[in-house]
Design a protein around this motif. Structure first.
Motif, PDB file in Angstrom:
ATOM      1  N   GLY A  82       0.794  -1.219   0.000  1.00 14.97           N
ATOM      2  CA  GLY A  82       0.000   0.000   0.000  1.00 14.97           C
ATOM      3  C   GLY A  82       0.827   1.269   0.000  1.00 14.97           C
ATOM      4  N   LEU A  83       0.305   2.256   0.689  1.00 11.86           N
ATOM      5  CA  LEU A  83       0.929   3.583   0.728  1.00 11.86           C
ATOM      6  C   LEU A  83       2.321   3.540   1.357  1.00 11.86           C
ATOM      7  CD1 LEU A  83       0.634   6.580   0.118  1.00 11.86           C
ATOM      8  CD2 LEU A  83      -0.456   6.851   2.361  1.00 11.86           C
ATOM      9  N   GLN A  84       2.484   2.721   2.383  1.00 10.12           N
ATOM     10  CA  GLN A  84       3.794   2.615   3.035  1.00 10.12           C
ATOM     11  C   GLN A  84       4.852   2.118   2.044  1.00 10.12           C
ATOM     12  OE1 GLN A  84       4.026  -0.241   6.228  1.00 10.12           O
ATOM     13  NE2 GLN A  84       5.718   0.849   7.217  1.00 10.12           N
ATOM     14  N   ALA A  85       4.501   1.149   1.222  1.00 12.32           N
ATOM     15  CA  ALA A  85       5.437   0.630   0.217  1.00 12.32           C
ATOM     16  C   ALA A  85       5.759   1.698  -0.821  1.00 12.32           C
ATOM     17  CB  ALA A  85       4.854  -0.603  -0.467  1.00 12.32           C
ATOM     18  N   GLN A  86       4.754   2.440  -1.222  1.00 12.16           N
ATOM     19  CA  GLN A  86       4.956   3.482  -2.228  1.00 12.16           C
ATOM     20  C   GLN A  86       5.888   4.575  -1.707  1.00 12.16           C
ATOM     21  OE1 GLN A  86       1.353   5.462  -3.465  1.00 12.16           O
ATOM     22  NE2 GLN A  86       2.265   6.087  -5.412  1.00 12.16           N
ATOM     23  N   ILE A  87       5.669   5.003  -0.482  1.00 14.91           N
ATOM     24  CA  ILE A  87       6.518   6.041   0.113  1.00 14.91           C
ATOM     25  C   ILE A  87       7.957   5.542   0.252  1.00 14.91           C
ATOM     26  CG2 ILE A  87       6.951   7.369   2.221  1.00 14.91           C
ATOM     27  CD1 ILE A  87       3.851   7.573   2.495  1.00 14.91           C
ATOM     28  N   SER A  88       8.120   4.308   0.710  1.00 18.80           N
ATOM     29  CA  SER A  88       9.468   3.747   0.842  1.00 18.80           C
ATOM     30  C   SER A  88      10.150   3.604  -0.508  1.00 18.80           C
ATOM     31  CB  SER A  88       9.416   2.391   1.544  1.00 18.80           C
ATOM     32  OG  SER A  88       9.200   2.577   2.917  1.00 18.80           O
ATOM     33  N   LEU A  89       9.387   3.235  -1.538  1.00 23.11           N
ATOM     34  CA  LEU A  89       9.948   3.153  -2.891  1.00 23.11           C
ATOM     35  C   LEU A  89      10.439   4.520  -3.340  1.00 23.11           C
ATOM     36  CD1 LEU A  89      10.549   1.744  -5.582  1.00 23.11           C
ATOM     37  CD2 LEU A  89       8.161   2.187  -6.224  1.00 23.11           C
ATOM     38  N   TYR A  90       9.661   5.553  -3.093  1.00 21.23           N
ATOM     39  CA  TYR A  90      10.079   6.910  -3.477  1.00 21.23           C
ATOM     40  C   TYR A  90      11.356   7.324  -2.746  1.00 21.23           C
ATOM     41  CZ  TYR A  90       5.547   7.509  -5.802  1.00 21.23           C
ATOM     42  OH  TYR A  90       4.463   7.380  -6.619  1.00 21.23           O
ATOM     43  N   PHE A  91      11.460   6.984  -1.467  1.00 21.61           N
ATOM     44  CA  PHE A  91      12.690   7.292  -0.727  1.00 21.61           C
ATOM     45  C   PHE A  91      13.874   6.515  -1.299  1.00 21.61           C
ATOM     46  CE2 PHE A  91      10.080   8.978   2.848  1.00 21.61           C
ATOM     47  CZ  PHE A  91      10.753  10.171   3.018  1.00 21.61           C
ATOM     48  N   ALA A  92      13.654   5.248  -1.639  1.00 21.81           N
ATOM     49  CA  ALA A  92      14.736   4.440  -2.218  1.00 21.81           C
ATOM     50  C   ALA A  92      15.185   5.025  -3.552  1.00 21.81           C
ATOM     51  CB  ALA A  92      14.274   2.991  -2.380  1.00 21.81           C
ATOM     52  N   LEU A  93      14.226   5.414  -4.392  1.00 20.13           N
ATOM     53  CA  LEU A  93      14.576   6.015  -5.680  1.00 20.13           C
ATOM     54  C   LEU A  93      15.301   7.344  -5.494  1.00 20.13           C
ATOM     55  CD1 LEU A  93      11.321   5.209  -7.690  1.00 20.13           C
ATOM     56  CD2 LEU A  93      13.580   4.125  -7.926  1.00 20.13           C
ATOM     57  N   GLU A  94      14.876   8.109  -4.510  1.00 19.91           N
ATOM     58  CA  GLU A  94      15.563   9.371  -4.200  1.00 19.91           C
ATOM     59  C   GLU A  94      17.000   9.098  -3.777  1.00 19.91           C
ATOM     60  OE1 GLU A  94      15.114  11.896  -0.382  1.00 19.91           O
ATOM     61  OE2 GLU A  94      13.617  12.669  -1.796  1.00 19.91           O
ATOM     62  N   HIS A  95      17.197   8.098  -2.930  1.00 23.45           N
ATOM     63  CA  HIS A  95      18.545   7.744  -2.491  1.00 23.45           C
ATOM     64  C   HIS A  95      19.412   7.338  -3.682  1.00 23.45           C
ATOM     65  CE1 HIS A  95      17.175   8.256   1.482  1.00 23.45           C
ATOM     66  NE2 HIS A  95      17.645   7.169   2.059  1.00 23.45           N
ATOM     67  N   ILE A  96      18.847   6.554  -4.586  1.00 25.83           N
ATOM     68  CA  ILE A  96      19.598   6.121  -5.769  1.00 25.83           C
ATOM     69  C   ILE A  96      19.979   7.322  -6.631  1.00 25.83           C
ATOM     70  CG2 ILE A  96      19.440   4.800  -7.923  1.00 25.83           C
ATOM     71  CD1 ILE A  96      17.670   2.783  -6.278  1.00 25.83           C
ATOM     72  N   SER A  97      19.071   8.271  -6.768  1.00 24.54           N
ATOM     73  CA  SER A  97      19.369   9.489  -7.533  1.00 24.54           C
ATOM     74  C   SER A  97      20.494  10.290  -6.886  1.00 24.54           C
ATOM     75  CB  SER A  97      18.122  10.359  -7.653  1.00 24.54           C
ATOM     76  OG  SER A  97      17.129   9.692  -8.377  1.00 24.54           O
ATOM     77  N   VAL A  98      20.469  10.407  -5.567  1.00 24.72           N
ATOM     78  CA  VAL A  98      21.530  11.139  -4.862  1.00 24.72           C
ATOM     79  C   VAL A  98      22.859  10.403  -5.012  1.00 24.72           C
ATOM     80  CG1 VAL A  98      22.309  11.957  -2.602  1.00 24.72           C
ATOM     81  CG2 VAL A  98      19.927  12.252  -3.267  1.00 24.72           C
ATOM     82  N   ILE A  99      22.827   9.072  -4.985  1.00 24.26           N
ATOM     83  CA  ILE A  99      24.056   8.296  -5.221  1.00 24.26           C
ATOM     84  C   ILE A  99      24.633   8.646  -6.595  1.00 24.26           C
ATOM     85  CG2 ILE A  99      24.964   5.967  -5.633  1.00 24.26           C
ATOM     86  CD1 ILE A  99      22.970   5.025  -3.408  1.00 24.26           C
ATOM     87  N   GLY A 100      23.770   8.772  -7.597  1.00 20.16           N
ATOM     88  CA  GLY A 100      24.226   9.189  -8.921  1.00 20.16           C
ATOM     89  C   GLY A 100      24.872  10.565  -8.882  1.00 20.16           C
TER      90      GLY A 100
END
Length: 142
Positions: free
Chosen positions: A102-120
């Protein structure tokens, strides 16, 4: 490329500004873990990290050391590596969207994608630092 853009991309002021923008994220997070210890401990406890004091201060040290390297243009490769590993570990410990729904998974996915972008961005900064140092050695940059 317009001449003004070329000069800006080669300028020291834009290089400094970009490092300040990147370091701000990590510096503020590390500083908050030192200045607001109780909240830092609560974050570690919520992530299931014990002992909370060790993970709080360890995180603060990594965040502040990495931010220092980037901000002051000292061993940027090391700061970028520290912070990239920190962000990757954070994804696997805190933002485990694959174990959520649900929403918790979606929010965590967005944080993970944000982290990956910052790693880039960290990798790009380390690459830019390397080539700027090479250009200085050749006398191309002041």
């Amino acid at each position: 490329m317009p001449y003004f853009i070329k000069l800006s991309l080669e300028s020291q002021w834009l290089w400094t500004l970009s490092r300040c923008c990147l370091a701000l994220l990590f510096f503020s997070s590390g500083l908050s873990k030192v200045l607001d210890v109780e909240t830092g401990f609560q974050e570690m406890q919520a992530a299931g990290l014990e002992p909370t004091w060790l993970f709080n201060y360890g995180s603060a040290l990594i965040l502040l050391a990495g931010a220092y390297c980037i901000l002051f243009d000292r061993h940027i490769w090391l700061g970028a590596a520290l912070l990239s590993v920190f962000l990757t570990v954070t994804i696997f410990i805190v933002h485990t969207f694959w174990n959520m729904s649900g929403l918790q998974a979606q929010i965590s996915l967005y944080f993970a994608l944000e982290h990956i972008s910052v790693i880039g961005g960290l990798i790009g900064t380390a690459i830019a630092s390397h080539f700027r140092q090479q250009l200085k050695l050749c006398g191309v940059l002041a």
